[in-house]
Write a protein that holds these residues in place. Structure first.
Motif, PDB file in Angstrom:
ATOM      1  N   TYR A  92      40.645  -5.055  63.980  1.00  0.00           N
ATOM      2  CA  TYR A  92      42.020  -5.303  63.156  1.00  0.00           C
ATOM      3  C   TYR A  92      42.368  -3.868  63.047  1.00  0.00           C
ATOM      4  O   TYR A  92      43.614  -3.719  63.322  1.00  0.00           O
ATOM      5  CB  TYR A  92      41.423  -5.148  61.881  1.00  0.00           C
ATOM      6  N   ILE A  93      42.031  -2.783  63.674  1.00  0.00           N
ATOM      7  CA  ILE A  93      41.946  -1.254  63.405  1.00  0.00           C
ATOM      8  C   ILE A  93      43.321  -1.265  64.442  1.00  0.00           C
ATOM      9  O   ILE A  93      44.008  -0.718  64.509  1.00  0.00           O
ATOM     10  CB  ILE A  93      41.538  -0.236  63.241  1.00  0.00           C
ATOM     11  N   ILE A  94      43.180  -1.334  65.710  1.00  0.00           N
ATOM     12  CA  ILE A  94      43.547  -1.990  66.888  1.00  0.00           C
ATOM     13  C   ILE A  94      44.930  -1.965  66.442  1.00  0.00           C
ATOM     14  O   ILE A  94      46.188  -1.738  67.214  1.00  0.00           O
ATOM     15  CB  ILE A  94      42.788  -1.694  67.955  1.00  0.00           C
ATOM     16  N   ASP A  95      45.026  -3.743  66.219  1.00  0.00           N
ATOM     17  CA  ASP A  95      46.296  -4.885  65.756  1.00  0.00           C
ATOM     18  C   ASP A  95      47.140  -3.516  64.955  1.00  0.00           C
ATOM     19  O   ASP A  95      48.067  -4.307  65.262  1.00  0.00           O
ATOM     20  CB  ASP A  95      45.295  -5.638  65.490  1.00  0.00           C
ATOM     21  N   THR A  96      46.243  -3.491  64.385  1.00  0.00           N
ATOM     22  CA  THR A  96      47.289  -2.290  63.053  1.00  0.00           C
ATOM     23  C   THR A  96      48.149  -1.681  63.644  1.00  0.00           C
ATOM     24  O   THR A  96      49.167  -1.394  63.356  1.00  0.00           O
ATOM     25  CB  THR A  96      46.414  -1.724  62.085  1.00  0.00           C
TER      26      THR A  96
END
Length: 494
Positions: A92-96
């Motif tokens: 989720y963080i990398i996608d953000t």
């Protein structure tokens, strides 16, 4: 309003407790359990909502709840730490933070110091994942990030200097995350932001390119590999031609004139290199130092009078005239840049230095956190006392990564030049199979693994017995750089 009974609340609590994250660790690591559990708790609960991002509201994992905003480099370390406990949140963080390839507005989500920790997060995620193809699908988005930092796409000014060195000072006042770093402070004082090239930006882009080159190799993108190879050579030549200061044994900030031509290395009025500290050693993390440069930098990192304090690696050389004991970064020990050094020592086959870095950090963290229950930003070089925000879960995540690297069975760690193709352990962690490919050019490199500490172990490389260092389940294997192809290590109890 209908209230639940005390028993019903207790039942809810007990069911939730069953799902809580628990470390599977060897008994030798029990001493570090509490301090790591508290950091994990801070990491998981430092969440703010709503944060506005590119037309939508998102949930954001923040370094601490007093900061309800985006942080590029902190969030990279939050993602690295999250990958150890919740790969779902890590993705989720990398996608953000990675932009869509066709996004016309930004190449990556930027706030704060543009240190590209996201590429290291993605690299660690891919190496630990069974489904590597899914995570490799982020390649194009990571490449967009790289090309912006390398000054190769519209809107980027990072490559404006004719020396070939890179700078991000057009975008933020700090290139490294080290707010009061002496060379950076002097640069602002002397109003040289438009003319100064730090070391870290060029070094980080080199390492970024090397990691992307591995991804490109896996994806069969030979043209991209060639592009990265050319970039790496150009940037390496620029660092060694303009930035290396042989007298001090550090790389220097380089100043440029109004036409962006390189002029001089940035020094004090007395001729002292202003970059005696973490920024000045960064090419060793890029893996581009020759043997003489490497030995000088390692000497700084291991000298107890210079950068090796009793509690960790100081951000600034303690013999420098501009070293302070009461600054924010200057005079303190932070964990994120130490993690980069730790990984680089594995790249160079210096497992003993990597081990020392990790355990200095684990021991001082345990002392401070067990006593106070606070999860600090950093510790002081003189006292070892923790300081600044008390509920920090961002740049302190290397503590969790080191904890797992040495004490949690089923863990494998390598440097940036080694790619783990796959690994698996048996049920009681007394046998492991690790398949890896080495992409570096050093004479030797180190692989770490954690086994069940109740047994003693032996190992083979492609069926041939090899020597290992083994201590209570901590396995270190020193390998030679001739192993350029893909190889298999088998670790078994004796």
């Amino acid at each position: 309003c209908n209230y639940l009974t005390e028993e019903e609340y207790e039942e809810i609590y007990q069911k939730a407790k069953e799902k809580a994250i628990r470390f599977n660790l060897n008994p030798k690591g029990e001493t570090y359990r509490l301090s790591n559990q508290l950091l994990t708790t801070a990491l998981l609960t430092n969440v703010v909502y709503p944060i506005y991002k590119h037309g939508e509201y998102i949930i954001h994992h923040t370094p601490g709840k007093r900061w309800d905003c985006l942080y590029t480099w902190d969030s990279g370390f939050i993602g690295l730490g999250m990958n150890e406990i919740s790969p779902k949140f890590a993705e989720y963080i990398i996608d953000t933070y990675l932009s869509e390839e066709d996004n016309p507005d930004y190449a990556f989500l930027h706030h704060g110091s543009p240190v590209p920790v996201q590429i290291y997060q993605l690299y660690e995620m891919i190496q630990k994942a069974d489904d590597k193809a899914h995570l490799l699908s982020y390649y194009a988005r990571a490449r967009l990030y790289y090309r912006f930092l390398a000054g190769k796409i519209r809107g980027s000014t990072t490559a404006k200097f004719k020396s070939g060195l890179l700078t991000t000072y057009d975008y933020f006042y700090s290139s490294s995350g080290m707010d009061d770093y002496p060379a950076q402070m002097a640069m602002k004082r002397d109003e040289l932001r438009d003319k100064a090239a730090p070391v870290i930006t060029t070094a980080q882009v080199i390492r970024f390119g090397k990691i992307l080159s591995i991804f490109a190799h896996k994806l069969g993108k030979s043209a991209d590999e060639s592009e990265y190879k050319d970039d790496i050579k150009t940037l390496t030549d620029a660092l060694n031609k303009y930035s290396w200061d042989n007298e001090s044994g550090y790389y220097s900030y380089v100043l440029h004139d109004e036409n962006y031509e390189p002029t001089v290395q940035y020094k004090t009025e007395d001729g002292e290199n202003l970059n005696k500290g973490l920024d000045g050693i960064y090419p060793i993390i890029a893996g581009v130092c020759n043997e003489e440069q490497s030995e000088k930098i390692i000497a700084h990192l291991t000298d107890e009078k210079e950068m090796h304090s009793p509690y960790g690696i100081s951000a600034v050389d303690m013999t420098a005239s501009y070293y302070m004991v009461n600054g924010y970064w200057n005079g303190n020990i932070w964990f994120p840049h130490q993690w980069f050094i730790f990984k680089s020592m594995l790249d160079m086959g210096r497992g003993e230095i990597a081990r020392d870095i990790a355990h200095m950090a684990l021991n001082i963290w345990k002392r401070e956190v067990d006593s106070s229950y606070y999860t600090f930003e950093m510790v002081n070089t003189v006292t070892g006392c923790g300081g600044w925000f008390h509920n920090f879960g961002g740049l302190s995540t290397p503590i969790n990564m080191w904890f797992k690297a040495y004490y949690c069975p089923g863990t494998v760690n390598v440097g940036f030049d080694t790619f783990i193709e796959k690994y698996q352990f048996n049920e009681d962690y007394t046998e492991a199979e690790i398949v890896f490919t080495y992409y570096g050019d050093k004479e030797k490199f180190t692989l770490l693994s954690v086994m069940n500490e109740k047994e003693n172990y032996t190992a083979t490389l492609d069926g041939k017995k090899i020597s290992i260092f083994s201590d209570k389940g901590q396995i270190e294997i020193e390998l030679q750089s001739k192993y350029k192809a893909t190889h298999t290590i088998i670790i078994r109890r004796k």
